[in-house]
Enzyme design. Sequence first.
Site, PDB file in Angstrom:
ATOM      1  N   PRO A  97      -2.200  39.006   9.895  1.00  0.00           N
ATOM      2  CA  PRO A  97      -1.453  39.666   8.815  1.00  0.00           C
ATOM      3  C   PRO A  97      -1.770  41.164   8.723  1.00  0.00           C
ATOM      4  O   PRO A  97      -0.867  41.969   8.513  1.00  0.00           O
ATOM      5  CB  PRO A  97      -1.923  38.926   7.563  1.00  0.00           C
ATOM      6  CG  PRO A  97      -2.297  37.558   8.062  1.00  0.00           C
ATOM      7  CD  PRO A  97      -2.832  37.756   9.441  1.00  0.00           C
ATOM      8  N   GLU A 108       5.221  41.953  21.435  1.00  0.00           N
ATOM      9  CA  GLU A 108       4.580  42.286  22.721  1.00  0.00           C
ATOM     10  C   GLU A 108       4.417  43.790  22.872  1.00  0.00           C
ATOM     11  O   GLU A 108       4.590  44.342  23.960  1.00  0.00           O
ATOM     12  CB  GLU A 108       5.436  41.747  23.876  1.00  0.00           C
ATOM     13  CG  GLU A 108       5.642  40.269  23.790  1.00  0.00           C
ATOM     14  CD  GLU A 108       4.648  39.498  24.612  1.00  0.00           C
ATOM     15  OE1 GLU A 108       3.799  40.127  25.279  1.00  0.00           O
ATOM     16  OE2 GLU A 108       4.695  38.268  24.562  1.00  0.00           O
TER      17      GLU A 108
HETATM   18  C1  LIG Z   1       9.743  37.001  16.071  1.00  0.00           C
HETATM   19  C2  LIG Z   1       8.359  37.435  16.440  1.00  0.00           C
HETATM   20  C3  LIG Z   1       7.580  36.643  17.269  1.00  0.00           C
HETATM   21  C4  LIG Z   1       6.268  37.021  17.573  1.00  0.00           C
HETATM   22  N1  LIG Z   1       5.473  36.197  18.359  1.00  0.00           N
HETATM   23  C5  LIG Z   1       4.150  36.469  18.486  1.00  0.00           C
HETATM   24  C6  LIG Z   1       3.266  35.540  19.151  1.00  0.00           C
HETATM   25  O1  LIG Z   1       3.701  34.508  19.678  1.00  0.00           O
HETATM   26  N2  LIG Z   1       1.934  35.802  19.169  1.00  0.00           N
HETATM   27  C7  LIG Z   1       1.407  36.936  18.606  1.00  0.00           C
HETATM   28  O2  LIG Z   1       0.192  37.091  18.642  1.00  0.00           O
HETATM   29  N3  LIG Z   1       2.216  37.850  17.987  1.00  0.00           N
HETATM   30  C8  LIG Z   1       3.563  37.643  17.920  1.00  0.00           C
HETATM   31  N4  LIG Z   1       4.397  38.540  17.274  1.00  0.00           N
HETATM   32  C9  LIG Z   1       3.804  39.715  16.636  1.00  0.00           C
HETATM   33  C10 LIG Z   1       4.175  41.035  17.274  1.00  0.00           C
HETATM   34  O3  LIG Z   1       3.518  41.196  18.493  1.00  0.00           O
HETATM   35  C11 LIG Z   1       3.864  42.134  16.244  1.00  0.00           C
HETATM   36  O4  LIG Z   1       4.866  42.050  15.238  1.00  0.00           O
HETATM   37  C12 LIG Z   1       3.831  43.517  16.863  1.00  0.00           C
HETATM   38  O5  LIG Z   1       2.711  43.672  17.695  1.00  0.00           O
HETATM   39  C13 LIG Z   1       3.804  44.633  15.798  1.00  0.00           C
HETATM   40  O6  LIG Z   1       2.849  44.367  14.827  1.00  0.00           O
HETATM   41  P1  LIG Z   1       3.247  44.465  13.270  1.00  0.00           P
HETATM   42  O7  LIG Z   1       4.490  43.655  13.061  1.00  0.00           O
HETATM   43  O8  LIG Z   1       2.049  44.108  12.480  1.00  0.00           O
HETATM   44  O9  LIG Z   1       3.647  45.975  13.045  1.00  0.00           O
HETATM   45  P2  LIG Z   1       2.646  47.202  12.769  1.00  0.00           P
HETATM   46  O10 LIG Z   1       1.540  47.198  13.774  1.00  0.00           O
HETATM   47  O11 LIG Z   1       2.285  47.196  11.338  1.00  0.00           O
HETATM   48  O12 LIG Z   1       3.588  48.429  13.084  1.00  0.00           O
HETATM   49  C14 LIG Z   1       4.585  48.902  12.154  1.00  0.00           C
HETATM   50  C15 LIG Z   1       5.186  50.177  12.721  1.00  0.00           C
HETATM   51  O13 LIG Z   1       4.165  51.169  12.863  1.00  0.00           O
HETATM   52  C16 LIG Z   1       4.153  51.667  14.197  1.00  0.00           C
HETATM   53  N5  LIG Z   1       2.772  51.992  14.570  1.00  0.00           N
HETATM   54  C17 LIG Z   1       1.668  51.215  14.469  1.00  0.00           C
HETATM   55  N6  LIG Z   1       0.591  51.853  14.938  1.00  0.00           N
HETATM   56  C18 LIG Z   1       1.014  53.067  15.354  1.00  0.00           C
HETATM   57  C19 LIG Z   1       0.379  54.195  15.966  1.00  0.00           C
HETATM   58  N7  LIG Z   1      -0.927  54.208  16.258  1.00  0.00           N
HETATM   59  N8  LIG Z   1       1.132  55.270  16.273  1.00  0.00           N
HETATM   60  C20 LIG Z   1       2.465  55.288  16.012  1.00  0.00           C
HETATM   61  N9  LIG Z   1       3.127  54.267  15.432  1.00  0.00           N
HETATM   62  C21 LIG Z   1       2.404  53.159  15.128  1.00  0.00           C
HETATM   63  C22 LIG Z   1       4.723  50.535  15.050  1.00  0.00           C
HETATM   64  O14 LIG Z   1       5.280  51.034  16.266  1.00  0.00           O
HETATM   65  C23 LIG Z   1       5.784  49.962  14.117  1.00  0.00           C
HETATM   66  O15 LIG Z   1       6.978  50.697  14.249  1.00  0.00           O
HETATM   67  C24 LIG Z   1       5.744  38.209  17.031  1.00  0.00           C
HETATM   68  C25 LIG Z   1       6.561  39.026  16.226  1.00  0.00           C
HETATM   69  C26 LIG Z   1       7.856  38.657  15.932  1.00  0.00           C
HETATM   70  C27 LIG Z   1       8.696  39.535  15.050  1.00  0.00           C
END
Ligand SMILES: Cc1cc2nc3c(=O)[nH]c(=O)nc-3n(C[C@H](O)[C@H](O)[C@H](O)COP(=O)(O)OP(=O)(O)OC[C@H]3O[C@@H](n4cnc5c(N)ncnc54)[C@H](O)[C@@H]3O)c2cc1C
Length: 392
Positions: free
Chosen positions: A141, A371
Site C-alpha cells: 500500500p 511493472e
Molecule cells: C491492475 C494492476 C495489476 C498489478 N499487478 C501487480 C502484481 O501482480 N504484483 C505486484 O507486486 N504489483 C502489481 N501492480 C502494482 C504496480 O506495479 C504499481 O501500481 C506500480 O509499480 C506503481 O506503484 P503505485 O501504484 O504505488 O504508484 P506510485 O509509486 O505511488 O506512483 C505514483 C506516480 O508517481 C510517480 N513517481 C513515483 N516515484 C517517482 C520518482 N522518484 N520520480 C518521478 N515520478 C515518480 C509514478 O511514475 C506515478 O506516476 C499492479 C498494478 C495494477 C494497476
Amino acid sequence: MKPDLFESPDYYNLDDLLSEEHKLVRDAARSWVKRAVSPIIEDYAQRAEFPNEIIAGLAEIGAFGPYIPEEYGGAGLDQISYGLIMQEIERGDSGVRSTASVQSSLVMYPIFAYGTEEQRKRFLPDLASGKKMGCFGLTEPDHGSNPGGMVTRFADKGDHYLLNGAKLWISNSPFADLAVVWAKNEEGRIHGLIVERGMEGFSTPETHNKWSLRASATGELIFDNVKVPKENLLPGKNGLGAPLGCLDSARYGIAWGAIGAAMDCYDTALRYAKERSQFGKPIASFQLQQKKLAEMITEITKAQLLAFRLGQLKNEGRATTAQISMAKRNNVDMALKIAREARQVLGGMGITGEYSIMRHMMNLESVITYEGTHDIHLLITGADITGISAFK
Ligand SMILES: Cc1cc2nc3c(=O)[nH]c(=O)nc-3n(C[C@H](O)[C@H](O)[C@H](O)COP(=O)(O)OP(=O)(O)OC[C@H]3O[C@@H](n4cnc5c(N)ncnc54)[C@H](O)[C@@H]3O)c2cc1C
C-alpha cells in the site's frame, strides 16, 4: 461483440526474420485467441470476471513458462517465441496476457532461477499445466515505485518463518494457489517466500471497481502471523535484485504484448475506415483518417523491430535492464496512443463493446502503470545514459 476478423500487420516483412518454430508457436497462439478468447472476452470484461475456462488453453499454447525447460513442464522455447505468444494473447486482451505473464515470469521464473531443485520439481510442472495458479507479491500500500521500502517482514522462529504484512494490486491473487512474496528478514534483507493458500493467517481479498484489466482478477495479500515452512524460502538470490530480475523478464513480455493490443486496434480501425462511409465516401479516403492510420502502422512497425532486436539480445543473455525498460515504455505508450486514435476513427461505435478498442485502451492504462510506471522507465533510461539516478 463483432466476429474476430483480425489480420496481422507486417509492414516490414518481419516474418522473414522468424524461424519456422517461431511462426508455428505464434500461429497456434493466434488461432487459439480467435477461437477461445475473442468470443467470450468482452462479456467477461463487462462483468469484471476472470475467465477460468481459458486456463487449460493457455497452458496448451505454452503460455505458462514458455522458456522454462521441458523437464520442469515448460515449453523450452526461446525468448522470441515467448514474446510472440505474449503478443498474440494481448491481441485478445491485456488482462489475459497479465495472467500468463505473472504465471510465467513472476512465479515460475523465480522458482526456476532462485529455487532449489526440490522446489522446481514440486511447483513448476503444476504451474506449467495450469493445475496450480500463482501470483507475485511485491507492491505494498505505501511502496509502489519504491519497492525497496517494503515493510512486509518475516522472522526466523527456529522450525519456521513468521510472516506479517500486506501486498496490494496483486494480479491473480483472488484465485492463486500460491504466491511468491517478497519480504524483509530481521536484518532488513529482501527474500522470496512461497506462501500457499490454506496457510493460517493468509488471505487474498479481491480489489473491485477497476475500469481497467477487468477480465483479470486483482487483489491483496494479507499475512497475519503466517507460519511459512523453511523449505518455502527461495535460497538462490536475495536483495532487491531478486524481484527486479523477475520484472525484467515480465517487462520484456509486455514490450511484445503491447504490440498485440496496438495491432488489434489498428486492424479494427483500418477495416472500419474502409467500410464506413460519410459524405458519400469511405472515411478511409479522408486525409485526416489516413494520417491516423499511417502513423499507427509506422509506430507498430518501429515497435515490432524494437521487440525483435531485444528478443535477439535476450536470447544471447545480453539484454540489459535499461534496454528492457526502453522497450516496455515505448511499446506500451505507442499502444495506448494508437488505442486512443483508433477509438476516434470508429466515432461513436468506438465506445461500445461491439469492438475491442475501448477495452484495449482501458487495459493499457494499467499496463502503462504496472511493472514500473511510464515515468520510472524514463528515469531508468536517464540514469543509464547519464550515470546519475534521478529517482532515488
Ligand atoms: C491492475 C494492476 C495489476 C498489478 N499487478 C501487480 C502484481 O501482480 N504484483 C505486484 O507486486 N504489483 C502489481 N501492480 C502494482 C504496480 O506495479 C504499481 O501500481 C506500480 O509499480 C506503481 O506503484 P503505485 O501504484 O504505488 O504508484 P506510485 O509509486 O505511488 O506512483 C505514483 C506516480 O508517481 C510517480 N513517481 C513515483 N516515484 C517517482 C520518482 N522518484 N520520480 C518521478 N515520478 C515518480 C509514478 O511514475 C506515478 O506516476 C499492479 C498494478 C495494477 C494497476
